[in-house]
Design an enzyme around this catalytic site. Structure first.
Site, PDB file in Angstrom:
ATOM      1  N   ILE A   1     -26.173 -41.202  57.166  1.00 14.28           N
ATOM      2  CA  ILE A   1     -25.059 -40.637  56.271  1.00 14.28           C
ATOM      3  C   ILE A   1     -24.542 -40.992  55.010  1.00 14.28           C
ATOM      4  O   ILE A   1     -24.709 -42.265  55.007  1.00 14.28           O
ATOM      5  CB  ILE A   1     -23.945 -40.029  57.297  1.00 14.28           C
ATOM      6  CG1 ILE A   1     -22.370 -39.131  56.341  1.00 14.28           C
ATOM      7  CG2 ILE A   1     -23.108 -41.518  57.687  1.00 14.28           C
ATOM      8  CD1 ILE A   1     -21.945 -38.722  57.471  1.00 14.28           C
TER       9      ILE A   1
ATOM     10  N   TYR B   1     -16.393 -44.234  62.374  1.00 16.30           N
ATOM     11  CA  TYR B   1     -16.750 -43.436  63.688  1.00 16.30           C
ATOM     12  C   TYR B   1     -16.215 -43.147  65.163  1.00 16.30           C
ATOM     13  O   TYR B   1     -16.068 -41.684  65.501  1.00 16.30           O
ATOM     14  CB  TYR B   1     -18.187 -43.827  64.193  1.00 16.30           C
ATOM     15  CG  TYR B   1     -19.123 -43.654  62.931  1.00 16.30           C
ATOM     16  CD1 TYR B   1     -20.085 -42.645  62.765  1.00 16.30           C
ATOM     17  CD2 TYR B   1     -20.084 -44.662  62.624  1.00 16.30           C
ATOM     18  CE1 TYR B   1     -20.890 -42.422  61.127  1.00 16.30           C
ATOM     19  CE2 TYR B   1     -21.140 -45.125  61.566  1.00 16.30           C
ATOM     20  CZ  TYR B   1     -21.846 -43.656  61.307  1.00 16.30           C
ATOM     21  OH  TYR B   1     -22.220 -42.947  59.996  1.00 16.30           O
TER      22      TYR B   1
ATOM     23  N   ASN C   1     -21.129 -53.225  59.625  1.00 17.02           N
ATOM     24  CA  ASN C   1     -20.904 -52.615  59.482  1.00 17.02           C
ATOM     25  C   ASN C   1     -19.423 -52.248  60.000  1.00 17.02           C
ATOM     26  O   ASN C   1     -19.411 -50.584  60.392  1.00 17.02           O
ATOM     27  CB  ASN C   1     -21.917 -51.604  59.003  1.00 17.02           C
ATOM     28  CG  ASN C   1     -20.912 -50.199  57.736  1.00 17.02           C
ATOM     29  OD1 ASN C   1     -19.770 -50.161  57.587  1.00 17.02           O
ATOM     30  ND2 ASN C   1     -22.401 -49.808  57.184  1.00 17.02           N
TER      31      ASN C   1
ATOM     32  N   ILE D   1     -15.740 -35.922  53.475  1.00 18.34           N
ATOM     33  CA  ILE D   1     -16.321 -35.631  52.838  1.00 18.34           C
ATOM     34  C   ILE D   1     -17.400 -36.294  54.135  1.00 18.34           C
ATOM     35  O   ILE D   1     -17.997 -35.477  54.761  1.00 18.34           O
ATOM     36  CB  ILE D   1     -16.988 -36.018  51.855  1.00 18.34           C
ATOM     37  CG1 ILE D   1     -16.250 -35.002  50.750  1.00 18.34           C
ATOM     38  CG2 ILE D   1     -18.444 -35.660  51.633  1.00 18.34           C
ATOM     39  CD1 ILE D   1     -16.249 -35.845  49.418  1.00 18.34           C
ATOM     40  N   GLY D   2     -17.458 -37.394  54.749  1.00 19.01           N
ATOM     41  CA  GLY D   2     -18.051 -37.924  55.733  1.00 19.01           C
ATOM     42  C   GLY D   2     -18.215 -36.405  57.204  1.00 19.01           C
ATOM     43  O   GLY D   2     -18.770 -37.038  58.086  1.00 19.01           O
TER      44      GLY D   2
ATOM     45  N   VAL E   1     -21.741 -41.059  51.416  1.00 18.46           N
ATOM     46  CA  VAL E   1     -21.193 -40.551  50.736  1.00 18.46           C
ATOM     47  C   VAL E   1     -20.594 -40.656  49.315  1.00 18.46           C
ATOM     48  O   VAL E   1     -20.590 -42.119  49.705  1.00 18.46           O
ATOM     49  CB  VAL E   1     -19.339 -39.757  51.088  1.00 18.46           C
ATOM     50  CG1 VAL E   1     -18.766 -39.855  49.899  1.00 18.46           C
ATOM     51  CG2 VAL E   1     -19.123 -39.220  52.411  1.00 18.46           C
TER      52      VAL E   1
ATOM     53  N   GLY F   1     -12.867 -40.786  50.543  1.00 21.64           N
ATOM     54  CA  GLY F   1     -11.146 -40.913  51.248  1.00 21.64           C
ATOM     55  C   GLY F   1     -10.998 -39.544  51.264  1.00 21.64           C
ATOM     56  O   GLY F   1      -9.505 -39.289  51.292  1.00 21.64           O
TER      57      GLY F   1
END
Length: 166
Positions: A86, A132, A125, A97-98, A88, A94
Site C-alpha cells: 500500500i 494499521y 516502520n 487515502i490509505g 500513498v 493525511g
C-alpha cells in the site's frame, strides 16, 4: 477533493511499479525491488491474475495504490485477502487515502466471501504500525513471517522432485 478508487488495469502496470519503487525508496530498500512493469503485466492481468490492485485518484491525479491477493485460512476455514503493498503519494498523505484503499479492499474481499484481511509491515516502520492499529488491524504476537526466495526456493523445489523419484 473527493478520492476516487478504481480497479487497476493492465495499462496501470508502470504506474503500480513506480509506486512500488517509491515505497521501497521510503524504506531505503530500492535494491530489494526486482519486479518490473512487464512482470506486473504478466502476472497481474489476464485469465488467472496473481493479484489485484486498487488505485486512488484525486481530480484524476494518482494519489495511491493498494496491491492485494486472495488468501485462505485453514484455521478459520474461510477466505481472506492479503495486502502486499500500500502506497500513498507524499503530498496526498493525511487525507485518509490509505484508509480508503484498505476499506475498499475489505469491501471487495467481503463481496467475494472474505472474512479477514492480513498484511505485513516492516519491524521498524512504526508510523505504518500505528496507522494499521488505528484501523483495528492488530499486530500478531504469535506469528513470524518466514520466506525462501530465488536459488534457495528453486533448490527446495528440486530437492522435493528428487525425493519423489527415489
Amino acid at each position: 477533493m473527493a478520492v476516487a478508487i478504481r480497479l487497476a488495469t493492465i495499462d496501470d502496470a508502470a504506474l503500480l511499479h513506480q509506486a512500488i519503487v517509491k515505497l521501497a525508496e521510503s524504506m531505503d530498500a530500492v535494491e530489494r525491488v526486482k519486479s518490473t512493469p512487464d512482470a506486473l503485466r504478466r502476472h497481474g492481468f489476464g485469465d488467472n491474475p496473481a493479484f489485484e490492485a486498487l488505485i486512488a485518484e484525486i481530480d484524476g491525479a494518482f494519489a495511491g495504490m493498494c496491491l492485494y491477493f486472495p488468501s485462505f485460512s485453514t484455521w478459520r476455514g474461510k477466505p481472506g485477502v492479503y495486502v502486499q503493498d500500500i502506497f500513498v503519494e507524499g503530498h496526498f498523505r493525511g487525507r485518509k487515502i490509505g484508509e480508503a484503499l484498505l476499506q475498499a479492499v475489505a469491501e471487495r474481499g467481503l463481496a467475494k466471501g472474505a472474512a479477514y484481511l492480513r498484511l505485513s509491515v516492516e519491524a521498524d516502520n512504526h508510523g505504518a504500525q500505528g496507522f494499521y492499529t488505528h484501523l483495528g488491524i492488530e499486530w500478531s504476537r504469535s506469528e513470524r513471517i518466514h520466506g525462501i526466495y530465488g536459488d534457495a526456493f528453486a533448490a527446495l523445489a528440486e530437492q522435493k522432485i528428487e525425493q519423489e523419484r527415489s
